[in-house]
Design a protein around this motif. Sequence first.
Motif, PDB file in Angstrom:
ATOM      1  N   ALA A 207      -7.467 -16.040 -27.867  1.00  0.00           N
ATOM      2  CA  ALA A 207      -7.724 -17.340 -27.249  1.00  0.00           C
ATOM      3  C   ALA A 207      -6.495 -17.799 -26.449  1.00  0.00           C
ATOM      4  O   ALA A 207      -6.632 -18.381 -25.365  1.00  0.00           O
ATOM      5  CB  ALA A 207      -8.082 -18.358 -28.329  1.00  0.00           C
ATOM      6  N   ARG A 208      -5.312 -17.528 -26.975  1.00  0.00           N
ATOM      7  CA  ARG A 208      -4.083 -17.944 -26.277  1.00  0.00           C
ATOM      8  C   ARG A 208      -3.959 -17.205 -24.958  1.00  0.00           C
ATOM      9  O   ARG A 208      -3.639 -17.802 -23.911  1.00  0.00           O
ATOM     10  CB  ARG A 208      -2.874 -17.683 -27.164  1.00  0.00           C
ATOM     11  CG  ARG A 208      -1.531 -17.974 -26.505  1.00  0.00           C
ATOM     12  CD  ARG A 208      -0.380 -17.742 -27.493  1.00  0.00           C
ATOM     13  NE  ARG A 208       0.899 -18.024 -26.877  1.00  0.00           N
ATOM     14  CZ  ARG A 208       1.589 -17.136 -26.164  1.00  0.00           C
ATOM     15  NH1 ARG A 208       1.091 -15.912 -25.959  1.00  0.00           N
ATOM     16  NH2 ARG A 208       2.762 -17.472 -25.652  1.00  0.00           N
ATOM     17  N   GLU A 209      -4.222 -15.911 -24.947  1.00  0.00           N
ATOM     18  CA  GLU A 209      -4.105 -15.115 -23.729  1.00  0.00           C
ATOM     19  C   GLU A 209      -5.129 -15.545 -22.686  1.00  0.00           C
ATOM     20  O   GLU A 209      -4.846 -15.574 -21.491  1.00  0.00           O
ATOM     21  CB  GLU A 209      -4.253 -13.627 -24.064  1.00  0.00           C
ATOM     22  CG  GLU A 209      -3.064 -13.071 -24.835  1.00  0.00           C
ATOM     23  CD  GLU A 209      -3.340 -11.690 -25.391  1.00  0.00           C
ATOM     24  OE1 GLU A 209      -4.538 -11.405 -25.671  1.00  0.00           O
ATOM     25  OE2 GLU A 209      -2.388 -10.911 -25.551  1.00  0.00           O
ATOM     26  N   ARG A 210      -6.352 -15.873 -23.143  1.00  0.00           N
ATOM     27  CA  ARG A 210      -7.376 -16.320 -22.210  1.00  0.00           C
ATOM     28  C   ARG A 210      -6.965 -17.661 -21.572  1.00  0.00           C
ATOM     29  O   ARG A 210      -7.150 -17.874 -20.373  1.00  0.00           O
ATOM     30  CB  ARG A 210      -8.722 -16.460 -22.918  1.00  0.00           C
ATOM     31  CG  ARG A 210      -9.364 -15.132 -23.306  1.00  0.00           C
ATOM     32  CD  ARG A 210     -10.827 -15.312 -23.666  1.00  0.00           C
ATOM     33  NE  ARG A 210     -10.999 -16.205 -24.811  1.00  0.00           N
ATOM     34  CZ  ARG A 210     -10.974 -15.794 -26.090  1.00  0.00           C
ATOM     35  NH1 ARG A 210     -10.794 -14.516 -26.369  1.00  0.00           N
ATOM     36  NH2 ARG A 210     -11.147 -16.668 -27.066  1.00  0.00           N
ATOM     37  N   MET A 211      -6.431 -18.546 -22.409  1.00  0.00           N
ATOM     38  CA  MET A 211      -6.020 -19.851 -21.884  1.00  0.00           C
ATOM     39  C   MET A 211      -4.892 -19.677 -20.867  1.00  0.00           C
ATOM     40  O   MET A 211      -4.934 -20.276 -19.780  1.00  0.00           O
ATOM     41  CB  MET A 211      -5.554 -20.756 -23.026  1.00  0.00           C
ATOM     42  CG  MET A 211      -5.067 -22.136 -22.568  1.00  0.00           C
ATOM     43  SD  MET A 211      -4.385 -23.109 -23.927  1.00  0.00           S
ATOM     44  CE  MET A 211      -2.869 -22.162 -24.229  1.00  0.00           C
ATOM     45  N   LEU A 212      -3.899 -18.863 -21.184  1.00  0.00           N
ATOM     46  CA  LEU A 212      -2.794 -18.650 -20.260  1.00  0.00           C
ATOM     47  C   LEU A 212      -3.269 -17.979 -18.976  1.00  0.00           C
ATOM     48  O   LEU A 212      -2.781 -18.278 -17.878  1.00  0.00           O
ATOM     49  CB  LEU A 212      -1.707 -17.804 -20.923  1.00  0.00           C
ATOM     50  CG  LEU A 212      -0.928 -18.484 -22.059  1.00  0.00           C
ATOM     51  CD1 LEU A 212       0.028 -17.494 -22.710  1.00  0.00           C
ATOM     52  CD2 LEU A 212      -0.167 -19.681 -21.523  1.00  0.00           C
ATOM     53  N   GLY A 213      -4.234 -17.096 -19.104  1.00  0.00           N
ATOM     54  CA  GLY A 213      -4.762 -16.440 -17.919  1.00  0.00           C
ATOM     55  C   GLY A 213      -5.439 -17.428 -16.983  1.00  0.00           C
ATOM     56  O   GLY A 213      -5.277 -17.357 -15.759  1.00  0.00           O
ATOM     57  N   ARG A 214      -6.200 -18.358 -17.551  1.00  0.00           N
ATOM     58  CA  ARG A 214      -6.846 -19.376 -16.721  1.00  0.00           C
ATOM     59  C   ARG A 214      -5.813 -20.265 -16.045  1.00  0.00           C
ATOM     60  O   ARG A 214      -5.977 -20.649 -14.885  1.00  0.00           O
ATOM     61  CB  ARG A 214      -7.811 -20.209 -17.570  1.00  0.00           C
ATOM     62  CG  ARG A 214      -9.065 -19.462 -18.006  1.00  0.00           C
ATOM     63  CD  ARG A 214     -10.129 -20.412 -18.516  1.00  0.00           C
ATOM     64  NE  ARG A 214      -9.695 -21.117 -19.715  1.00  0.00           N
ATOM     65  CZ  ARG A 214      -9.897 -20.672 -20.960  1.00  0.00           C
ATOM     66  NH1 ARG A 214     -10.538 -19.514 -21.157  1.00  0.00           N
ATOM     67  NH2 ARG A 214      -9.479 -21.375 -21.993  1.00  0.00           N
ATOM     68  N   LEU A 215      -4.752 -20.606 -16.765  1.00  0.00           N
ATOM     69  CA  LEU A 215      -3.710 -21.451 -16.176  1.00  0.00           C
ATOM     70  C   LEU A 215      -3.002 -20.736 -15.024  1.00  0.00           C
ATOM     71  O   LEU A 215      -2.715 -21.334 -13.981  1.00  0.00           O
ATOM     72  CB  LEU A 215      -2.683 -21.858 -17.241  1.00  0.00           C
ATOM     73  CG  LEU A 215      -3.166 -22.853 -18.301  1.00  0.00           C
ATOM     74  CD1 LEU A 215      -2.102 -23.032 -19.374  1.00  0.00           C
ATOM     75  CD2 LEU A 215      -3.485 -24.200 -17.655  1.00  0.00           C
TER      76      LEU A 215
END
Length: 235
Positions: free
Chosen positions: A6-14
Amino acid sequence: MNPLSARERMLGRLRAAAPAPSPSTAELDRRIDSHFEARRRGPADIDARVSAMRLALEASHAEVWCAGDDAWPALLAAGLSNAGVRRVLLDPSSPAGAALAGALPAQIEAIGYDRPIEQWKAELFDTVDAGFTVARSGIAATGTLIVAPDAGSPRTVSLVPPLHIALVRASTLHQGLHMASRAERWRDGMPTNLVMISGPSKTSDIQQTLAYGAHGPRRLWVVIVMDTEATEGRA
């Protein structure tokens, strides 16, 4: 292949999101000015600002007088004599400090801040009855003095003696903090520090018992000088 956390997905979107354009400093200033202009409610003329300043200070238990340029030194000298003051800390090299020193009766000694505090701390805390400063300006809405300490009148002058005496000119009173910062162009270069004073030092304990003088002067005298430079409609 491990699924993205979930952290990697969030950072990717940012990282993928396009950065929003930032408004320029000039545009931010315009917005701030517009905000305060639309909500400005306060005394527009000097007499009204003086009245508002006085009422706000007195509500905070300060003692306030209004006087002309020629009258204030004698007024303060008489008040200090009646209060039993014996030593006043001031800047003798400043016009206002010299004027007050010249008006003091013989039993009151005017002293300057001419030594490092380490050399006379005990004398300063134990024998100096009052400190005299000249405010840079004031904020009428809150009864706040804006003091810019310097070498001749450091912060100690307004903080250590049990009585702080401040002189402020009517022509320097602003309606509010925003107007003060804009009129004095603080953004173009702030001093090392500004001391904002809205009454004598006070604090309260857990039982809400109010005590004066715990962290600074327990009394504040303010003289508002009705100077001839005052002009109608100044912000």
